[in-house]
Every structure is written in C-alpha cells, then in structure tokens.
Design a protein around this motif. Structure first.
Motif, PDB file in Angstrom:
ATOM      1  N   GLY A 195      29.289  17.680   4.332  1.00  0.00           N
ATOM      2  CA  GLY A 195      29.554  17.479   2.920  1.00  0.00           C
ATOM      3  C   GLY A 195      28.633  16.473   2.262  1.00  0.00           C
ATOM      4  N   LEU A 196      28.841  16.301   0.945  1.00  0.00           N
ATOM      5  CA  LEU A 196      27.940  15.499   0.136  1.00  0.00           C
ATOM      6  C   LEU A 196      27.988  14.027   0.505  1.00  0.00           C
ATOM      7  CD1 LEU A 196      25.967  15.347  -2.258  1.00  0.00           C
ATOM      8  CD2 LEU A 196      27.946  15.155  -3.774  1.00  0.00           C
ATOM      9  N   HIS A 197      29.178  13.481   0.780  1.00  0.00           N
ATOM     10  CA  HIS A 197      29.293  12.044   1.066  1.00  0.00           C
ATOM     11  C   HIS A 197      28.457  11.665   2.282  1.00  0.00           C
ATOM     12  CE1 HIS A 197      33.457  11.936  -1.115  1.00  0.00           C
ATOM     13  NE2 HIS A 197      32.500  12.505  -1.833  1.00  0.00           N
ATOM     14  N   SER A 198      28.633  12.416   3.365  1.00  0.00           N
ATOM     15  CA  SER A 198      27.886  12.119   4.588  1.00  0.00           C
ATOM     16  C   SER A 198      26.399  12.364   4.406  1.00  0.00           C
ATOM     17  CB  SER A 198      28.419  12.969   5.740  1.00  0.00           C
ATOM     18  OG  SER A 198      29.789  12.695   5.978  1.00  0.00           O
ATOM     19  N   ALA A 199      26.041  13.373   3.624  1.00  0.00           N
ATOM     20  CA  ALA A 199      24.627  13.662   3.391  1.00  0.00           C
ATOM     21  C   ALA A 199      23.958  12.527   2.620  1.00  0.00           C
ATOM     22  CB  ALA A 199      24.479  14.981   2.637  1.00  0.00           C
ATOM     23  N   LEU A 200      24.629  11.995   1.599  1.00  0.00           N
ATOM     24  CA  LEU A 200      24.052  10.872   0.853  1.00  0.00           C
ATOM     25  C   LEU A 200      23.960   9.621   1.716  1.00  0.00           C
ATOM     26  CD1 LEU A 200      25.755  11.244  -2.656  1.00  0.00           C
ATOM     27  CD2 LEU A 200      23.404  11.820  -2.009  1.00  0.00           C
ATOM     28  N   ALA A 201      24.977   9.399   2.567  1.00  0.00           N
ATOM     29  CA  ALA A 201      24.924   8.242   3.464  1.00  0.00           C
ATOM     30  C   ALA A 201      23.759   8.363   4.437  1.00  0.00           C
ATOM     31  CB  ALA A 201      26.245   8.114   4.213  1.00  0.00           C
ATOM     32  N   ALA A 202      23.576   9.565   5.006  1.00  0.00           N
ATOM     33  CA  ALA A 202      22.457   9.781   5.923  1.00  0.00           C
ATOM     34  C   ALA A 202      21.119   9.661   5.197  1.00  0.00           C
ATOM     35  CB  ALA A 202      22.583  11.155   6.579  1.00  0.00           C
ATOM     36  N   LEU A 203      21.063  10.126   3.963  1.00  0.00           N
ATOM     37  CA  LEU A 203      19.834  10.023   3.185  1.00  0.00           C
ATOM     38  C   LEU A 203      19.476   8.560   2.941  1.00  0.00           C
ATOM     39  CD1 LEU A 203      17.607  11.406   1.474  1.00  0.00           C
ATOM     40  CD2 LEU A 203      19.202  11.321  -0.455  1.00  0.00           C
ATOM     41  N   ALA A 204      20.455   7.757   2.543  1.00  0.00           N
ATOM     42  CA  ALA A 204      20.191   6.345   2.286  1.00  0.00           C
ATOM     43  C   ALA A 204      19.787   5.610   3.558  1.00  0.00           C
ATOM     44  CB  ALA A 204      21.432   5.691   1.664  1.00  0.00           C
ATOM     45  N   THR A 205      20.473   5.911   4.666  1.00  0.00           N
ATOM     46  CA  THR A 205      20.143   5.251   5.931  1.00  0.00           C
ATOM     47  C   THR A 205      18.740   5.630   6.396  1.00  0.00           C
ATOM     48  OG1 THR A 205      22.485   5.233   6.550  1.00  0.00           O
ATOM     49  CG2 THR A 205      20.865   4.940   8.312  1.00  0.00           C
ATOM     50  N   GLY A 206      18.433   6.914   6.339  1.00  0.00           N
ATOM     51  CA  GLY A 206      17.098   7.355   6.749  1.00  0.00           C
ATOM     52  C   GLY A 206      16.013   6.825   5.848  1.00  0.00           C
ATOM     53  N   PHE A 207      16.309   6.693   4.563  1.00  0.00           N
ATOM     54  CA  PHE A 207      15.320   6.182   3.626  1.00  0.00           C
ATOM     55  C   PHE A 207      14.976   4.729   3.950  1.00  0.00           C
ATOM     56  CE2 PHE A 207      14.233   4.160  -0.433  1.00  0.00           C
ATOM     57  CZ  PHE A 207      13.199   4.970  -0.847  1.00  0.00           C
ATOM     58  N   SER A 208      15.998   3.938   4.235  1.00  0.00           N
ATOM     59  CA  SER A 208      15.756   2.529   4.575  1.00  0.00           C
ATOM     60  C   SER A 208      15.057   2.394   5.920  1.00  0.00           C
ATOM     61  CB  SER A 208      17.078   1.767   4.595  1.00  0.00           C
ATOM     62  OG  SER A 208      17.710   1.797   3.333  1.00  0.00           O
ATOM     63  N   ALA A 209      15.410   3.269   6.877  1.00  0.00           N
ATOM     64  CA  ALA A 209      14.861   3.159   8.223  1.00  0.00           C
ATOM     65  C   ALA A 209      13.382   3.523   8.290  1.00  0.00           C
ATOM     66  CB  ALA A 209      15.653   4.043   9.185  1.00  0.00           C
ATOM     67  N   HIS A 210      12.891   4.349   7.387  1.00  0.00           N
ATOM     68  CA  HIS A 210      11.499   4.805   7.448  1.00  0.00           C
ATOM     69  C   HIS A 210      10.621   4.076   6.447  1.00  0.00           C
ATOM     70  CE1 HIS A 210      13.486   8.193   9.537  1.00  0.00           C
ATOM     71  NE2 HIS A 210      12.319   8.305  10.166  1.00  0.00           N
ATOM     72  N   GLY A 211      10.875   2.803   6.245  1.00  0.00           N
ATOM     73  CA  GLY A 211       9.952   2.005   5.452  1.00  0.00           C
ATOM     74  C   GLY A 211      10.223   2.004   3.974  1.00  0.00           C
ATOM     75  N   GLY A 212      11.335   2.606   3.530  1.00  0.00           N
ATOM     76  CA  GLY A 212      11.649   2.576   2.118  1.00  0.00           C
ATOM     77  C   GLY A 212      12.354   1.298   1.731  1.00  0.00           C
ATOM     78  N   ALA A 213      12.845   1.257   0.516  1.00  0.00           N
ATOM     79  CA  ALA A 213      13.562   0.086   0.040  1.00  0.00           C
ATOM     80  C   ALA A 213      14.945   0.013   0.683  1.00  0.00           C
ATOM     81  CB  ALA A 213      13.687   0.142  -1.479  1.00  0.00           C
TER      82      ALA A 213
END
Length: 320
Positions: A195-213
C-alpha cells in the motif's frame, strides 16, 4: 426550439444604418440648416450631432463586440494545465454566444487532454513495468549467476588471486543492488503489495540512504483507501518532488506529509533548498501536473529563491 438571430456582420451593419438613419431624419425634420458660409452656431450643432452619433454607435457596438476582445485576451493566456479558466457569459447576443462557444471548446479540449494524458501515463507505467521486469528477471538473474560463478572460482583460485576476485564480486554485487534499486524505482512493488503508506516510507528511507537529503515523514493514521491509479499518482509526485529537492534544489532536509483534509487526501513535500530553478521547471513539473489532473487532483507549487520549495498535491477520496 432554436431561435433565429442575425449574424454579427449584419448586426453591425444594422446598428450603423440605424444611427445614420437617425441622423438623416434629424436633419430632415428638425429646423436646422447650414449656410453657404458655416457660422459658429451651425458648426457647434454639427459637431454636437456628430458626437452624439459616434457615442450612440459606440455604445450599441460595445454590447456586441466587447466579448470578442475578452475571448481574444483569454485565448492568449489560457493554459490547459490549469483547468477551470472560463469567461462569464454575460448578456444575450452574438457576443454571449461566442463566449459560450469558447467555454464549451475549453471543456472539450480539457476533456480530450485529460483522456489523452491518462492514456499516455498508463502507457508510460506499462513501459516502466516492462523495463523493471526485464531488469529484475534478465539482468538481475544474470548478475546473480555471475556472483555464484565468481564464488566458485574464488574457492579454487590460487591465494594471490583471491583478493582480486573478491573485488570483482563486490563490483558485481554493487551492480546487482543498483539494478534492483532502479527496478524498484521504475515499478514500486511495495506499492502493490503493502500500500501507499509503506511505499512512501520505503521511498523516504531509500532516498536518505542513497545520498539524498534527510527526509522527515509524517503520515496520518486512518487514511482512507485510494484507488490504485490515485495511489500511483501520489507516489510518483512524491518521488519526483524528492528527486528535484536533491538534484536541483540541493536541499539537506525534506519534510514529507500525508493527511486527510475534508474529502481530499493531501500530500506535502517541503524542502530547505535554494528554490525552484529553471532546469527543474520543465518536463518534471509538467509531468506532475499531468498526473495530478489525470485523477482529478490539484497540484500547487510554492517556491522562492533561497527559501525552499513546497509541493502540495490534493486528490479526491472519491474518484467520482
């Protein structure tokens, strides 16, 4: 029953003819005359009569022709990505019919554009799905076979080659991780599965982990379920906003929120970057607007140089 009305051309001719006829009758019936040598009083009468004719003609033509100018100005500024831009119909007459026809044309164009955008986005998502599947099934599987083969070779290799083979294995493993990450970005399986909640959480976590803000997320509990197409639009807008924050705005902190306001679910992405720049205001933002419109959503972007960017997407809970 359709009423018959004069075309605009004949209405203008009729108005001018009426004014000229009124002036002619005034000269015939009123006790006024012009001498061979025009005196001041006669010149004043002629000037006053001409002014009255011009003003009367202008007032009569204004009701018919003024809407045309409004339509011309609106045509120069209308943007189909900003729906709902309509002209007031006003009074009856050919001008009002022109405005009504122009508004009806905008309705058709917006409906056709919305349909074509929805078909184009569906085709784009299908192509993303196909590429993600091929990356996972073809490239990913081949890299996995390479890793297993290198592991077997490393066991039988001489001691002086073990370290070099380990470096090759690490490179292959990093390539496999990149392939899987790209596949997830192309087609987020977690969105379909959890679902959307878990997808957004994974997106935010992956974004931070790969050099993003650094992403601080706040997702309100008890949000209503959204149609799959709407969830995908919310996810893609969040993904594009996070990408712009790191790639273009050079932000260090991003706040991602998802909440319900009335009959709409609202996604917010705010960063502390340098604001929207010219190279970011292209296909990415246009794509976000098109995605929002395809599900009846509204996208708002607020940005100022040095003050960050705030993206706000609101989508209806009930798609009907």
């Amino acid at each position: 029953m359709r009423t018959w009305t004069l075309p605009l051309y004949w209405r203008v001719c009729l108005i001018n003819g009426t004014v000229f006829l009124a002036g002619t009758l005034a000269l015939l019936l009123l006790p006024v005359s012009v001498s061979r040598r025009t005196v001041v009083s006669e010149a004043l009468v002629l000037t006053l009569g001409l002014a009255v004719m011009l003003v009367t003609n202008a007032l009569l033509l204004r009701a018919s022709l003024a809407p045309i100018d409004r339509v011309v100005r609106q045509m120069a500024t209308v943007d189909l990505l900003e729906p709902g831009q309509r002209l007031p119909t006003g009074t009856r007459g050919p001008g009002a019919r022109l405005v009504a026809s122009f508004n009806a044309m905008l309705d058709r164009l917006e409906a056709e554009r919305s349909g074509s955008d929805a078909r184009a986005l569906a085709a784009e998502e299908e192509e993303r799905h196909r590429i993600a599947r091929e990356l996972h099934d073809e490239v990913g599987q081949q890299l996995t076979v390479v890793l297993l083969g290198l592991k077997q070779v490393q066991r039988r290799a001489p001691a002086e080659l073990v370290e070099e083979l380990e470096l090759v294995r690490e490179s292959a493993r990093a390539g496999l991780d990149d392939v899987r990450r790209v596949a997830r970005e192309l087609r987020p399986g977690v969105l379909d599965d959890l679902g959307l909640h878990s997808a957004l959480a994974a997106l935010a976590t992956g974004f931070s982990a790969h050099g993003g803000a650094t992403v601080r997320r706040s997702i309100a509990p008890g949000l209503p379920a959204l149609p799959p197409a709407t969830e995908l639009v919310v996810y893609r807008v969040a993904q594009e906003a996070l990408t712009n924050a790191a790639r273009h705005a050079r932000a260090t902190r991003v706040e991602l929120t998802l909440q319900r306001l009335g009959d709409r679910v609202v996604l917010g992405v705010a960063d502390d970057g340098r604001g929207l720049v010219a190279d970011a205001a292209g296909a990415g933002l246009r794509g976000m607007r098109e995605r929002a419109r395809s599900v009846g959503g509204l996208l708002e972007i607020d940005s100022a140089p040095g003050q960050g960017t705030r993206v706000r997407l609101s989508v209806p809970v009930d798609p009907s």
